[in-house]
Design a protein around this motif. Structure first.
Motif, PDB file in Angstrom:
ATOM      1  N   ARG A 113      62.649  -1.419 -12.680  1.00  0.00           N
ATOM      2  CA  ARG A 113      63.088  -1.580 -14.079  1.00  0.00           C
ATOM      3  C   ARG A 113      64.569  -1.918 -14.144  1.00  0.00           C
ATOM      4  O   ARG A 113      64.996  -2.807 -14.870  1.00  0.00           O
ATOM      5  N   ILE A 123      56.777 -17.753 -13.248  1.00  0.00           N
ATOM      6  CA  ILE A 123      57.164 -17.032 -12.036  1.00  0.00           C
ATOM      7  C   ILE A 123      56.431 -15.697 -12.081  1.00  0.00           C
ATOM      8  O   ILE A 123      56.354 -15.060 -13.137  1.00  0.00           O
ATOM      9  N   ILE A 160      65.621 -10.443 -15.600  1.00  0.00           N
ATOM     10  CA  ILE A 160      64.362 -11.044 -15.145  1.00  0.00           C
ATOM     11  C   ILE A 160      63.343 -10.928 -16.272  1.00  0.00           C
ATOM     12  O   ILE A 160      62.957  -9.833 -16.667  1.00  0.00           O
ATOM     13  N   MET A 213      69.547 -15.171  -9.681  1.00  0.00           N
ATOM     14  CA  MET A 213      68.254 -15.403  -9.050  1.00  0.00           C
ATOM     15  C   MET A 213      67.599 -16.651  -9.636  1.00  0.00           C
ATOM     16  O   MET A 213      67.301 -16.697 -10.824  1.00  0.00           O
ATOM     17  N   ASN A 257      57.105 -11.421 -15.186  1.00  0.00           N
ATOM     18  CA  ASN A 257      56.448 -10.190 -14.758  1.00  0.00           C
ATOM     19  C   ASN A 257      56.363 -10.104 -13.227  1.00  0.00           C
ATOM     20  O   ASN A 257      56.435 -11.115 -12.534  1.00  0.00           O
ATOM     21  N   SER A 258      56.223  -8.883 -12.753  1.00  0.00           N
ATOM     22  CA  SER A 258      56.026  -8.660 -11.322  1.00  0.00           C
ATOM     23  C   SER A 258      54.920  -7.635 -11.112  1.00  0.00           C
ATOM     24  O   SER A 258      54.797  -6.685 -11.887  1.00  0.00           O
ATOM     25  N   ARG A 287      69.114  -5.606 -14.994  1.00  0.00           N
ATOM     26  CA  ARG A 287      70.413  -6.082 -14.520  1.00  0.00           C
ATOM     27  C   ARG A 287      70.405  -7.585 -14.273  1.00  0.00           C
ATOM     28  O   ARG A 287      71.353  -8.291 -14.615  1.00  0.00           O
ATOM     29  N   GLY A 289      56.287 -12.181  -9.802  1.00  0.00           N
ATOM     30  CA  GLY A 289      56.863 -11.457  -8.668  1.00  0.00           C
ATOM     31  C   GLY A 289      55.870 -10.490  -8.046  1.00  0.00           C
ATOM     32  O   GLY A 289      54.917 -10.059  -8.694  1.00  0.00           O
ATOM     33  N   ALA A 321      66.462  -3.243 -11.814  1.00  0.00           N
ATOM     34  CA  ALA A 321      66.747  -4.582 -11.281  1.00  0.00           C
ATOM     35  C   ALA A 321      66.390  -5.656 -12.306  1.00  0.00           C
ATOM     36  O   ALA A 321      67.129  -6.630 -12.492  1.00  0.00           O
ATOM     37  N   MET A 322      65.254  -5.476 -12.998  1.00  0.00           N
ATOM     38  CA  MET A 322      64.827  -6.473 -13.986  1.00  0.00           C
ATOM     39  C   MET A 322      65.835  -6.574 -15.125  1.00  0.00           C
ATOM     40  O   MET A 322      66.138  -7.647 -15.625  1.00  0.00           O
TER      41      MET A 322
END
Lengths: 250, 109
Positions: B31, B18, B39, B1, B42-43, B36, B20, B33-34
């Motif tokens: 959690r 960045i 990332i 990404m 923060n989102s 793996r 999200g 996805a972040m």
């Protein structure tokens, strides 16, 4: 198999009696565990794991007989309805004669009539994409009339308003507005996923105008929470370039 | 990404972030996805689905949707990605007096 049992065990609420038994003897207490916890949810989890990255239709076909067996055996109970709802969502496309939408509407109508007191009927509204344009309004009206639960009413109103709010037809757009105000004022405190109907209805009633989101405009403020629940604001980052990225991992 | 943006975030953390707005269906999914995708930024967690309050307010109907906002809070670019995102970002960085990252040197003929 043992790994699966252990995985399920780790997800279980640590205070239930079955968990204690599981801890003593995971192999022996499987039957007890299965009857204690919801066997339909368990099968759904198994299905979701197998369907992940695989041919969804094939996997769903494979699981169908097991859900049908549960729907029959557990008919009249919340678990029986759970199995029916799985079938509604995953097998509406090949259940019987008629178009997919007609089949889904007939199935959903039967479930509303048979299980009208169940709070699980929110899912009938959540699957609003199944029913097509024609029959959805009477179906959602039936759901609102039949159910004694605020949560079900709120889900049906939300589904109805979501469908109508982008309509070019003024009476329909007005109806969406009326429904969203009702959702906000009457059901605002109820949870919608991990937020509230108030938050969602407010956003749907007054989204930013496309104009306000054009290049050259000050970005509208965003106030929300991150995954840990900490408050975050877009303006926290004023003074830096921000790459604002709407994303999802799907 | 965004491999280049990741390196820019690391290199220019004083000028660039960045942020999200995540529409995954659960906190666990976010959690995971972040973790793996490694990332580090923060989102917002937008309530557990694509119809969340932030995405709805912003009229987002396709993912990913990207806005590039300058240090004054002004929307400067929309839906830039790949090379055009890189050059948009480098333009904004240079407006802030940050030396742009030189493009790969071409060999002289």
């Amino acid at each position: 198999m043992t790994a699966l049992i252990l995985a399920l065990f780790l997800q279980a609420t640590p205070t239930t009696e079955s968990t204690v038994l599981m801890a003593l003897s995971p192999e022996l207490s499987v039957g007890f565990y299965a009857s204690e916890l919801d066997e339909v949810s368990e099968l759904e989890e198994l299905h979701d794991t197998e369907a992940n990255g695989a041919n969804r239709r094939e996997v769903a076909s494979k699981f169908l007989p097991r859900f049908e067996e549960m729907a029959t055996r557990l008919a009249g109970s919340e678990q029986g309805l759970g199995a029916e709802l799985w079938i509604l969502r995953n097998h509406w496309w090949k259940r019987a004669q008629g178009t997919m939408e007609q089949v889904a509407i007939a199935h959903a109508t039967r479930l509303i009539k048979t299980y009208k007191d169940s709070p699980q009927l929110t899912r009938i509204a959540e699957y609003s994409y199944l029913y097509g344009r024609e029959g959805i309004t009477p179906l959602l009206d039936l759901l609102i009339d039949a159910s004694p639960h605020d949560r079900v009413d709120a889900a049906a109103i939300h589904a109805q308003a979501s469908r109508l709010r982008r309509s070019k037809d003024k009476p329909q757009a007005d109806e969406a507005r009326r429904l969203l105000e009702q959702l906000r004022d009457r059901y605002g405190d109820l949870a919608f996923r991990d937020t509230t109907y108030r938050a969602i209805a407010t956003a749907m009633l007054s989204p930013h105008s496309p104009d306000a989101l054009e290049v050259g405009k000050i970005a509208p403020e965003i106030s929300g929470v991150d995954v840990t629940g900490s408050a975050v604001q877009l303006s926290d980052h004023r003074g830096k370039i921000v790459l604002l990225d709407f994303w999802g991992d799907w | 990404m965004y491999p280049h943006e990741r390196s820019l975030v690391e290199k220019h953390s004083d000028q660039f972030v960045i942020l999200g707005v995540n529409s995954d269906r659960s906190r666990d999914k976010l959690r995971e996805a972040m973790k793996r995708e490694n990332i580090t930024w923060n989102s917002f967690y937008d309530g557990g689905g694509t119809g969340g309050p932030i995405a709805t307010s912003w009229g987002v109907r396709g993912w990913p949707t990207i806005y590039l906002i300058d240090a004054e809070g002004v929307i400067r670019f929309k839906d830039v990605r790949g090379d055009s995102l890189d050059s948009a970002l480098e333009q904004l960085l240079s407006e802030m007096g940050v030396e742009p990252i030189p493009p790969p040197r071409k060999t002289a003929l």
